[in-house]
Design a protein around this motif. Structure first.
Motif, short mmCIF file in Angstrom:
data_model
loop_
_atom_site.label_atom_id
_atom_site.label_comp_id
_atom_site.label_asym_id
_atom_site.label_seq_id
_atom_site.Cartn_x
_atom_site.Cartn_y
_atom_site.Cartn_z
N ALA A 16 41.84 38.36 40.59
CA ALA A 16 42.22 39.73 40.92
C ALA A 16 43.37 39.78 41.91
CB ALA A 16 41.01 40.49 41.47
N ARG A 17 43.41 38.86 42.87
CA ARG A 17 44.30 39.06 44.01
C ARG A 17 45.37 38.00 44.23
NH1 ARG A 17 42.25 43.93 46.04
NH2 ARG A 17 44.13 43.96 47.27
N MET A 18 45.46 36.99 43.41
CA MET A 18 46.49 35.98 43.65
C MET A 18 47.39 35.85 42.42
SD MET A 18 44.27 33.02 45.59
CE MET A 18 45.61 31.85 45.78
N ARG A 19 48.67 35.48 42.70
CA ARG A 19 49.55 35.15 41.59
C ARG A 19 49.59 33.65 41.48
NH1 ARG A 19 54.75 37.71 41.10
NH2 ARG A 19 54.34 39.85 40.44
N PHE A 60 34.32 39.10 34.77
CA PHE A 60 35.09 40.25 34.32
C PHE A 60 34.82 41.46 35.21
CE2 PHE A 60 35.07 44.08 31.55
CZ PHE A 60 36.43 44.19 31.41
N LEU A 61 33.54 41.75 35.41
CA LEU A 61 33.17 42.93 36.19
C LEU A 61 33.69 42.83 37.62
CD1 LEU A 61 31.54 45.45 35.57
CD2 LEU A 61 29.55 44.35 36.51
N MET A 62 33.54 41.66 38.23
CA MET A 62 33.96 41.53 39.62
C MET A 62 35.48 41.53 39.75
SD MET A 62 31.29 39.25 41.60
CE MET A 62 29.65 39.00 41.05
N THR A 63 36.16 40.91 38.80
CA THR A 63 37.63 40.94 38.84
C THR A 63 38.10 42.39 38.80
OG1 THR A 63 37.70 38.84 37.68
CG2 THR A 63 39.73 40.10 37.72
N GLN A 64 37.52 43.17 37.88
CA GLN A 64 37.88 44.57 37.78
C GLN A 64 37.68 45.29 39.11
OE1 GLN A 64 39.56 44.53 34.88
NE2 GLN A 64 38.65 46.49 34.29
N PHE A 65 36.57 44.98 39.76
CA PHE A 65 36.25 45.67 41.00
C PHE A 65 37.16 45.23 42.13
CE2 PHE A 65 33.98 46.95 44.76
CZ PHE A 65 33.49 48.19 44.40
N PHE A 66 37.42 43.94 42.23
CA PHE A 66 38.29 43.43 43.30
C PHE A 66 39.70 44.03 43.20
CE2 PHE A 66 36.01 39.13 44.29
CZ PHE A 66 34.95 39.83 44.80
N LEU A 67 40.12 44.34 41.98
CA LEU A 67 41.45 44.93 41.79
C LEU A 67 41.56 46.28 42.49
CD1 LEU A 67 42.16 44.09 38.04
CD2 LEU A 67 43.55 43.40 39.99
N THR A 68 40.43 46.95 42.68
CA THR A 68 40.47 48.30 43.25
C THR A 68 40.44 48.29 44.77
OG1 THR A 68 38.08 48.56 43.27
CG2 THR A 68 39.20 49.19 41.24
N ILE A 69 40.23 47.14 45.37
CA ILE A 69 40.15 47.10 46.84
C ILE A 69 41.57 47.16 47.42
CG2 ILE A 69 39.53 45.62 48.80
CD1 ILE A 69 37.08 44.76 47.19
N PRO A 70 41.82 48.10 48.37
CA PRO A 70 43.19 48.32 48.86
C PRO A 70 43.82 47.06 49.44
CG PRO A 70 41.68 49.97 49.73
CD PRO A 70 40.85 48.99 49.01
N VAL A 71 45.10 46.84 49.10
CA VAL A 71 45.83 45.66 49.57
C VAL A 71 45.94 45.67 51.09
CG1 VAL A 71 47.97 44.34 49.31
CG2 VAL A 71 47.14 45.77 47.44
N GLU A 72 46.04 46.91 51.68
CA GLU A 72 46.23 47.02 53.13
C GLU A 72 45.12 46.31 53.88
OE1 GLU A 72 46.20 49.68 51.07
OE2 GLU A 72 48.38 49.89 50.93
N GLU A 83 43.40 43.77 52.95
CA GLU A 83 43.58 42.34 52.86
C GLU A 83 44.68 41.89 53.83
OE1 GLU A 83 44.32 41.28 48.84
OE2 GLU A 83 44.12 39.15 49.25
N GLU A 84 45.79 42.69 53.88
CA GLU A 84 46.89 42.32 54.76
C GLU A 84 46.48 42.37 56.22
OE1 GLU A 84 49.95 44.84 53.36
OE2 GLU A 84 50.51 43.43 51.76
#
Lengths: 302, 287
Positions: free
Chosen positions: B108-111, B165-177, B179-180
């Protein structure tokens, strides 16, 4: 890094950083990917390989080319299992989809008691197929079963030998399956219904649409994306029918409920003919995949 | 006519009329169809032997008794099966949660290189009928002498991709701010996962946990094949191959076994209903 870096060094650092980044990402995924590869991906490939071999429970596989497949396609029992399963798919998948949708419409109405109705319809979802199978064996029992008693009150005579008659056994399995699993589709359609924006209905109202027209021109078209996954998943699940049959009829009477999964079970784990069983598994996979592709094409999803 | 109109109400004023009565009638009918088998199972299980096949059927026994339950627990190792089911479902659930949370974070959160391919391969297994896996898994377990162990029943189920799948979908919705901010505070990636992602994802973690547990508790085909001793046999398998077989008319004991297997699941469901509904409606996957 305190000292100044030349462009070359910079590139080297950034590529090292990107490799490090990749390594971290894969380290996070490693435990899951290990399980995924060992218990899912690898077995899938070995399964396809096994379908071209003669493989018993012990000893090494022997390459047989396509002979397992020709054997299957010439086997009356296997062809019958395909026909039986197709019959089951028609009997069960269509009601599972249509009834799932209708139940969702029903429990989406503002009615007292709709929450408890949702809960009751959903309840079988948490019950194991073994329990469902034996409950329905009892309900469908010919002479003292509950269903025949009430059908008798409605004038159905003579009583139906649900699980004992080749004509009614598969419908009985289908009824059991619908009771057991329609709730999943109901919940998905319900979520779909609740996602439809209110203004569409208001617009329809202004245009003078009645309730049927709303259903036809707003609700059903808006649920097309939901259909795109409900239909393939339902059909795949129906092609894989196993537990209900195993518990309720073991494929009988007279082979009338003998399905592909039942064939795979008997071939692999009763006769230990792993190659032929794998070939049957591959055929089952090809059927469900081609159905899914055709259906998604028809719906213009892919 | 400016009438407010709600999509989930057919009748604006909610008064009783024929259409609404018909809807109520249908709803009651539906509730009976889906509820009656449970009640019938339970009522049969507490009847005395003589009343089980009474005709016409009675919806409450004259003399309720737990006789069938005594017989059930005396004739079959039900408690052992329950223990096995509990252990198997717990192993699968813990393993699934631990590996899925870790895997979902980078997805969800890394390239990183190969992200799309990994996702595609994982998701494509949703369309794979599991029957193709049975033979290789079985042969592998036999080869490594793991048949009839909790490991063999529980671990393959944790490879299922639903939770990832379910957790990836959910992690995508957590605000980037968030994490930063965490990273500015000097959090490592594991620290971010532990302090930010996991606490914010409790609902989805609960959904995955409950789904995995119930799926494992009810799993049938694989445990049927891979365990053939009472030391590891789970409840559904025990029910199907012993209790439900060869007892043609002893439906009392059979219904007692079905009730014993079902009642815990039903209580579990009633307590945790909303998580089930969320799990199905967000993924379309059904146990």
């Amino acid at each position: 890094m305190s000292s100044a870096t030349t462009p070359k060094e910079k590139r080297a650092t950034s590529s090292w950083n990107s490799i490090k980044n990749d390594l971290i990402a894969y380290a996070f995924m490693a435990p899951y990917l290990f399980l995924f590869i060992v218990f899912l991906l690898l077995p899938a490939f070995v399964g396809v390989y096994a379908s071209f071999t003669k493989w018993g429970i012990i000893g090494e596989p022997k390459w047989r080319g396509l002979r397992n497949y020709t054997k299957l396609l010439n086997s009356e029992i296997f062809i019958e299992s395909l026909q039986n399963t197709l019959y089951f798919v028609v009997l069960a998948a269509i009601p599972l989809i249509v009834l799932g949708f209708l139940l969702a419409l029903l429990v989406n109405q503002k009615l007292r008691g709709r929450n408890i109705t949702r809960a009751i319809v959903f309840l079988p979802h948490v019950v194991s197929v073994a329990a469902v199978g034996i409950i329905f064996q009892w309900i469908l029992e010919r002479s003292v079963g509950l269903l025949n008693y009430y059908l008798g009150l409605l004038g159905v005579y003579p009583p139906i030998n649900w699980l004992g008659d080749p004509d009614s056994a598969m419908p009985a399995i289908a009824i059991t399956t619908i009771w057991w699993t329609v709730n999943g589709n109901m919940i998905i359609y319900l979520a779909g219904l609740q996602d439809i924006p209110e203004d569409l209905y208001e617009a329809a109202k202004i245009d003078g649409a009645g309730r049927w027209q709303e259903l036809r021109f707003v609700t059903i078209p808006m649920l097309m994306p939901v259909n795109a996954f409900v239909i393939p998943l339902t059909v795949i699940a129906c092609w894989r029918v196993f537990g209900q049959v195993f518990v309720m009829t073991r494929g009988g009477p007279q082979g009338s409920t003998f399905t592909v999964a039942q064939f795979i079970y008997e071939t692999a784990f009763v006769k230990f003919d792993m190659g032929v069983a794998s070939a049957a598994g591959v055929i089952l996979m090809l059927i469900t995949l081609s159905f899914t592709i055709v259906q998604l094409r028809a719906m213009k999803v892919i | 006519m400016a009438v407010s109109w709600r999509k989930d109400s057919v009748y604006r004023d909610g008064s009783l009329n024929y259409g609404r009565l018909a809807l109520y009638a249908i709803m009651i009918f539906v509730a009976i169809i889906w509820g009656a088998p449970f009640i019938w199972m339970f009522v049969t299980s507490i009847k005395p032997d003589t009343e089980v096949i009474s005709y016409p059927p009675t919806w409450w026994p004259n003399e309720p008794t737990l006789e069938f339950y005594t017989r059930l627990f005396n004739s079959f190792p039900m408690l052992q099966w329950f223990r096995n089911s509990l252990i198997v479902a717990t192993i699968t659930t813990v393993l699934t949660l631990a590996t899925n949370i870790l895997a979902a974070y980078p997805l969800a959160r890394m390239r990183f290189r190969g992200r799309k391919i990994v996702l595609l391969i994982i998701l494509s297994t949703f369309l794979l009928p599991g029957e193709i896996l049975l033979v290789p898994l079985f042969l592998g377990m036999i080869k490594f002498k793991l048949a009839n162990t909790y490991f063999s029943i529980a671990v393959p189920a944790a490879a299922n991709a639903f939770g990832v799948f379910l957790m990836t979908q959910f992690f995508l919705t957590i605000p980037v701010e968030l994490e930063e901010a965490g990273r500015l505070d000097g959090c490592s990636r594991l620290g971010l996962l532990w302090r930010i992602f996991i606490p914010l994802s409790k609902p989805v973690i609960a959904t995955v946990a409950i789904f995995t547990f119930v799926r494992s508790w009810n799993d049938f085909f694989w445990p049927l094949i891979i365990s053939n001793t009472d030391a590891t046999r789970t409840v559904p398998v025990g029910l199907a191959i012993f209790v439900g077989r060869g007892l043609s008319m002893r439906f009392g004991v059979i219904m007692a076994s079905a009730a014993a297997a079902t009642i815990p699941a039903v209580i579990f469901f009633l307590l945790l209903q909303r998580y089930f509904v969320r799990g199905i409606s967000t993924t379309g996957l059904q146990g």
